[in-house]
Design a protein around this motif. Structure first.
Motif, PDB file in Angstrom:
ATOM      1  N   MET A   1       0.841  -1.320   0.211  1.00 15.98           N
ATOM      2  CA  MET A   1      -0.028  -0.022   0.075  1.00 15.98           C
ATOM      3  C   MET A   1       0.728   1.180  -0.173  1.00 15.98           C
ATOM      4  SD  MET A   1      -3.120   1.042   2.618  1.00 15.98           S
ATOM      5  CE  MET A   1      -2.106   1.372   3.917  1.00 15.98           C
ATOM      6  N   ILE A   2       0.638   2.339  -0.849  1.00 18.60           N
ATOM      7  CA  ILE A   2       0.953   3.540  -1.009  1.00 18.60           C
ATOM      8  C   ILE A   2       0.326   4.554  -0.337  1.00 18.60           C
ATOM      9  CG2 ILE A   2       2.097   5.166  -2.548  1.00 18.60           C
ATOM     10  CD1 ILE A   2       3.500   2.543  -2.342  1.00 18.60           C
ATOM     11  N   LEU A   3       0.924   5.433   0.540  1.00 15.08           N
ATOM     12  CA  LEU A   3       0.093   6.857   1.093  1.00 15.08           C
ATOM     13  C   LEU A   3       0.601   7.920   0.184  1.00 15.08           C
ATOM     14  CD1 LEU A   3      -1.712   8.026   3.149  1.00 15.08           C
ATOM     15  CD2 LEU A   3       0.231   8.299   4.611  1.00 15.08           C
ATOM     16  N   GLU A   4      -0.404   8.549  -0.577  1.00 11.34           N
ATOM     17  CA  GLU A   4      -0.269   9.912  -1.001  1.00 11.34           C
ATOM     18  C   GLU A   4      -0.526  11.085  -0.141  1.00 11.34           C
ATOM     19  OE1 GLU A   4      -2.685  12.819  -4.002  1.00 11.34           O
ATOM     20  OE2 GLU A   4      -3.343  10.844  -3.752  1.00 11.34           O
ATOM     21  N   ILE A   5       0.349  11.828  -0.098  1.00 12.42           N
ATOM     22  CA  ILE A   5       0.189  13.061   1.100  1.00 12.42           C
ATOM     23  C   ILE A   5       0.231  14.172   0.100  1.00 12.42           C
ATOM     24  CG2 ILE A   5       0.910  14.541   2.823  1.00 12.42           C
ATOM     25  CD1 ILE A   5       1.980  11.729   4.226  1.00 12.42           C
ATOM     26  N   ALA A   6      -0.889  14.988   0.009  1.00 12.79           N
ATOM     27  CA  ALA A   6      -0.795  16.210  -0.760  1.00 12.79           C
ATOM     28  C   ALA A   6      -1.150  17.266   0.246  1.00 12.79           C
ATOM     29  CB  ALA A   6      -2.038  16.351  -1.925  1.00 12.79           C
ATOM     30  N   THR A   7      -0.342  18.466   0.177  1.00 15.41           N
ATOM     31  CA  THR A   7      -0.571  19.480   1.003  1.00 15.41           C
ATOM     32  C   THR A   7      -1.149  20.588   0.248  1.00 15.41           C
ATOM     33  OG1 THR A   7       1.628  19.272   2.157  1.00 15.41           O
ATOM     34  CG2 THR A   7       0.524  21.216   2.574  1.00 15.41           C
ATOM     35  N   LEU A   8      -2.442  21.189   0.792  1.00 17.80           N
ATOM     36  CA  LEU A   8      -3.457  21.892  -0.144  1.00 17.80           C
ATOM     37  C   LEU A   8      -3.361  23.395   0.557  1.00 17.80           C
ATOM     38  CD1 LEU A   8      -6.256  19.075  -0.631  1.00 17.80           C
ATOM     39  CD2 LEU A   8      -4.118  19.458  -1.968  1.00 17.80           C
ATOM     40  N   THR A   9      -2.925  24.348   0.087  1.00 15.12           N
ATOM     41  CA  THR A   9      -3.052  25.676   0.444  1.00 15.12           C
ATOM     42  C   THR A   9      -4.225  26.186  -0.581  1.00 15.12           C
ATOM     43  OG1 THR A   9      -0.744  25.642   1.097  1.00 15.12           O
ATOM     44  CG2 THR A   9      -2.094  27.964   0.734  1.00 15.12           C
ATOM     45  N   ILE A  10      -5.458  26.830   0.066  1.00 18.60           N
ATOM     46  CA  ILE A  10      -6.617  27.168  -0.479  1.00 18.60           C
ATOM     47  C   ILE A  10      -6.377  28.627  -0.608  1.00 18.60           C
ATOM     48  CG2 ILE A  10      -9.108  27.312  -0.706  1.00 18.60           C
ATOM     49  CD1 ILE A  10      -7.564  24.643  -1.076  1.00 18.60           C
TER      50      ILE A  10
ATOM     51  N   GLU B   1      -3.277   1.142  -4.052  1.00 17.52           N
ATOM     52  CA  GLU B   1      -2.482  -0.087  -4.058  1.00 17.52           C
ATOM     53  C   GLU B   1      -1.058   0.163  -4.500  1.00 17.52           C
ATOM     54  OE1 GLU B   1      -4.588  -2.976  -5.948  1.00 17.52           O
ATOM     55  OE2 GLU B   1      -6.601  -2.453  -4.768  1.00 17.52           O
ATOM     56  N   THR B   2      -0.884   1.026  -5.510  1.00 19.44           N
ATOM     57  CA  THR B   2       0.584   0.945  -6.053  1.00 19.44           C
ATOM     58  C   THR B   2       0.685   2.745  -6.322  1.00 19.44           C
ATOM     59  OG1 THR B   2      -0.171   0.940  -8.482  1.00 19.44           O
ATOM     60  CG2 THR B   2       0.385  -1.033  -7.256  1.00 19.44           C
ATOM     61  N   VAL B   3       1.667   3.149  -6.559  1.00 19.13           N
ATOM     62  CA  VAL B   3       1.956   4.401  -7.182  1.00 19.13           C
ATOM     63  C   VAL B   3       1.318   4.504  -8.422  1.00 19.13           C
ATOM     64  CG1 VAL B   3       3.812   6.290  -7.801  1.00 19.13           C
ATOM     65  CG2 VAL B   3       4.352   4.890  -5.625  1.00 19.13           C
ATOM     66  N   GLU B   4       1.631   3.745  -9.147  1.00 21.85           N
ATOM     67  CA  GLU B   4       0.881   3.888 -10.708  1.00 21.85           C
ATOM     68  C   GLU B   4      -0.476   3.961 -10.609  1.00 21.85           C
ATOM     69  OE1 GLU B   4       5.028   2.194 -10.541  1.00 21.85           O
ATOM     70  OE2 GLU B   4       3.174   1.325  -9.480  1.00 21.85           O
ATOM     71  N   ASP B   5      -0.999   3.489  -9.797  1.00 18.53           N
ATOM     72  CA  ASP B   5      -2.770   3.604  -9.608  1.00 18.53           C
ATOM     73  C   ASP B   5      -3.119   5.266  -9.477  1.00 18.53           C
ATOM     74  OD1 ASP B   5      -3.425   1.044  -9.938  1.00 18.53           O
ATOM     75  OD2 ASP B   5      -3.280   0.512  -7.679  1.00 18.53           O
ATOM     76  N   HIS B   6      -2.101   5.721  -8.864  1.00 14.56           N
ATOM     77  CA  HIS B   6      -2.375   7.155  -8.679  1.00 14.56           C
ATOM     78  C   HIS B   6      -1.905   7.997  -9.837  1.00 14.56           C
ATOM     79  CE1 HIS B   6      -1.126  11.237  -6.896  1.00 14.56           C
ATOM     80  NE2 HIS B   6      -2.244  11.258  -6.986  1.00 14.56           N
ATOM     81  N   GLU B   7      -0.534   7.662 -10.419  1.00 10.50           N
ATOM     82  CA  GLU B   7       0.172   8.498 -10.969  1.00 10.50           C
ATOM     83  C   GLU B   7      -0.205   8.329 -12.510  1.00 10.50           C
ATOM     84  OE1 GLU B   7       3.052  10.877 -10.825  1.00 10.50           O
ATOM     85  OE2 GLU B   7       2.050  11.033  -8.531  1.00 10.50           O
ATOM     86  N   ILE B   8      -0.654   7.209 -13.007  1.00 12.02           N
ATOM     87  CA  ILE B   8      -1.151   6.754 -14.229  1.00 12.02           C
ATOM     88  C   ILE B   8      -2.490   6.440 -14.214  1.00 12.02           C
ATOM     89  CG2 ILE B   8      -0.665   4.870 -16.080  1.00 12.02           C
ATOM     90  CD1 ILE B   8       2.161   4.896 -14.902  1.00 12.02           C
ATOM     91  N   GLY B   9      -3.141   5.727 -13.518  1.00  5.32           N
ATOM     92  CA  GLY B   9      -4.530   5.254 -13.619  1.00  5.32           C
ATOM     93  C   GLY B   9      -5.390   6.405 -13.334  1.00  5.32           C
TER      94      GLY B   9
ATOM     95  N   ILE C   1       1.689  20.309  -3.078  1.00  4.23           N
ATOM     96  CA  ILE C   1       2.964  19.515  -3.194  1.00  4.23           C
ATOM     97  C   ILE C   1       2.308  18.122  -2.843  1.00  4.23           C
ATOM     98  CG2 ILE C   1       5.292  18.723  -1.963  1.00  4.23           C
ATOM     99  CD1 ILE C   1       5.377  21.599  -1.170  1.00  4.23           C
ATOM    100  N   VAL C   2       2.766  17.158  -3.683  1.00  4.94           N
ATOM    101  CA  VAL C   2       2.187  15.640  -3.730  1.00  4.94           C
ATOM    102  C   VAL C   2       3.462  14.474  -3.448  1.00  4.94           C
ATOM    103  CG1 VAL C   2       0.917  14.068  -4.672  1.00  4.94           C
ATOM    104  CG2 VAL C   2       0.143  16.250  -4.778  1.00  4.94           C
ATOM    105  N   GLU C   3       3.417  13.860  -2.284  1.00 10.11           N
ATOM    106  CA  GLU C   3       4.357  12.855  -2.236  1.00 10.11           C
ATOM    107  C   GLU C   3       4.034  11.338  -1.857  1.00 10.11           C
ATOM    108  OE1 GLU C   3       8.152  15.303  -0.428  1.00 10.11           O
ATOM    109  OE2 GLU C   3       6.375  15.136   0.969  1.00 10.11           O
ATOM    110  N   HIS C   4       4.694  10.447  -1.987  1.00 11.29           N
ATOM    111  CA  HIS C   4       4.066   9.224  -1.743  1.00 11.29           C
ATOM    112  C   HIS C   4       5.190   8.530  -0.869  1.00 11.29           C
ATOM    113  CE1 HIS C   4       2.760  10.081  -6.158  1.00 11.29           C
ATOM    114  NE2 HIS C   4       1.790   9.355  -5.545  1.00 11.29           N
ATOM    115  N   TYR C   5       4.208   7.791   0.111  1.00 12.06           N
ATOM    116  CA  TYR C   5       5.314   7.151   1.230  1.00 12.06           C
ATOM    117  C   TYR C   5       4.591   5.677   1.274  1.00 12.06           C
ATOM    118  CZ  TYR C   5       5.916  11.798   2.779  1.00 12.06           C
ATOM    119  OH  TYR C   5       6.583  13.056   2.825  1.00 12.06           O
ATOM    120  N   LYS C   6       5.512   4.769   1.637  1.00 10.33           N
ATOM    121  CA  LYS C   6       5.387   3.332   1.837  1.00 10.33           C
ATOM    122  C   LYS C   6       5.603   2.923   3.285  1.00 10.33           C
ATOM    123  CE  LYS C   6       9.841   1.741   0.285  1.00 10.33           C
ATOM    124  NZ  LYS C   6      10.660   0.903  -0.416  1.00 10.33           N
TER     125      LYS C   6
END
Length: 93
Positions: free
Chosen positions: A1-10, A57-65, A88-93
């Motif tokens: 499993m991959i965790l995507e973390i996006a820091t959002l400034t509105i 499930e994978t980085v590819e599911d986010h980045e490509i799918g 800013i978007v980063e991925h963690y495992k």
């Protein structure tokens, strides 16, 4: 499993509108292949700041799918005009 973390400034004063749009947008992301779960957290110290946590499930599911899908175009229309600067978007495992 991959965790995507996006820091959002509105953009100042648009947090309420962003939250309403996110209610719609979360239906899009939760329907994508490889999506597991997500949480949107509002910053206590800074009123117009959030973090979005998405488990994939994978980085590819986010980045490509997701990012190369038709559904992502709708996601962009709903949310991207609220960001300043772009997240800013980063991925963690």
């Amino acid at each position: 499993m991959i965790l995507e973390i996006a820091t959002l400034t509105i953009k100042k004063g648009l947090s309420s509108d962003f939250e309403k749009s996110f209610q719609e947008a979360q239906k899009i992301i939760s329907s994508m292949k490889g999506y597991i779960s997500h949480e949107l957290k509002k910053c206590i110290e800074k009123n117009d700041k959030y973090i979005l946590l998405v488990n994939w499930e994978t980085v590819e599911d986010h980045e490509i799918g997701f990012r190369k899908s038709e559904e992502y175009q709708e996601w962009k229309k709903l949310l991207h005009h609220f960001y300043e600067p772009f997240p800013i978007v980063e991925h963690y495992k």
